[in-house]
Design an enzyme around this catalytic site. Sequence first.
Site, PDB file in Angstrom:
ATOM      1  N   HIS A 145      44.788  29.413  44.558  1.00  0.00           N
ATOM      2  CA  HIS A 145      45.679  30.239  45.608  1.00  0.00           C
ATOM      3  C   HIS A 145      47.446  29.102  44.726  1.00  0.00           C
ATOM      4  CE1 HIS A 145      46.956  32.753  47.945  1.00  0.00           C
ATOM      5  NE2 HIS A 145      47.147  32.031  48.946  1.00  0.00           N
ATOM      6  N   SER A 181      49.985  36.337  48.778  1.00  0.00           N
ATOM      7  CA  SER A 181      48.970  36.220  49.663  1.00  0.00           C
ATOM      8  C   SER A 181      48.270  37.283  51.138  1.00  0.00           C
ATOM      9  CB  SER A 181      49.727  34.234  49.787  1.00  0.00           C
ATOM     10  OG  SER A 181      48.774  33.597  50.598  1.00  0.00           O
ATOM     11  N   ASP A 234      40.337  29.845  44.417  1.00  0.00           N
ATOM     12  CA  ASP A 234      40.962  29.495  45.809  1.00  0.00           C
ATOM     13  C   ASP A 234      40.390  30.595  47.028  1.00  0.00           C
ATOM     14  OD1 ASP A 234      42.280  31.452  47.475  1.00  0.00           O
ATOM     15  OD2 ASP A 234      43.035  33.011  46.425  1.00  0.00           O
TER      16      ASP A 234
END
Length: 325
Positions: free
Chosen positions: A298, A163, A268
């Site tokens: 995500h 991320s 995502d």
Amino acid sequence: MSDSVHPAITDPDVRAHLARLAARAGTIPSGATDAEGDDAARIAELRANPSWVRLPDDDVVESIDTADGDLALRLYRPRAGHRGTLVFAHGGGWVAGDLDNNDALCRALAAATGAQVLSVDYRLAPEHPFPAGLDDLDRALRFAAAGAGGLVDPALLGVAGHSAGGNLAAALALRSREARAPGIRIQVLLCPVLDAPDPDRPSYRAHTENLPLTAKGMQWYWGLYVQDAAGAGAAAGAAAPVPVEAAPLRAPDLAGSAPAVIVAAGVDPLSDEAEEYAQRLTASGTPVEFVRREGVPHLFLVFPSTPARDAVLAAVAPAVRAAFA
């Protein structure tokens, strides 16, 4: 199946996990990121996440706490043997997270690839905005390149991140390419942030609510991290230019980059930019292993172990092993 789970999340195990969360909260919240109100309170809520725990070592992976001065690090070492070391940055939108944040993912990554994983407790925004976290990851890579006190082979290094940590890893790979950081053999970018938030991207338009990460949440994180990264020299009233080291997708040229592993989640806001970065790296002549997992959001890589997570790590492991061969 709970109706509160986003319909695009079709992976049954991931969906069941989110349904259990929904049963407790009544919805799949995007947490403090989509809330209104005081930033300090929202940040405190994120940093108090009770799911961030250090798992016990087992017969597969051991963990070793170490440090470079005041920079805390944790090394994950496959007990059956290892080759190469990935300097790893955790997720958390640059504003939350610590060495426990991605503990389970680091263990799984080390086990799948046979490489050591050196996790970095980098400084967080907004107290320490861009490029503080990147500079800490750079420092950790230099520590590894000096041998990390005998724990690391300095000739076999890579960077990795999840991320926001994937953003830091990609930016550090650019520094390495330009010889402004030690050389690396691989960059492993797991559901990474690679550009400034763009509400016109299809993946941003499609993922606005009822998900672990939404378009609104990404914009909030970005504002806390980048702030006025261009400095006081920006023209009055003009938008400050986005630094390439905050948005690696904006690098004008990617030739000479380290081979890349890039993972994208289908549900995502970040999925489009991950795919575009993979395409640009490939066009530059860089070897890329790109894995897009449909039906998952995500953060799916940090949910409790699921077939989706394990399959993705198994899919990217050969590229990591080849880089360190």
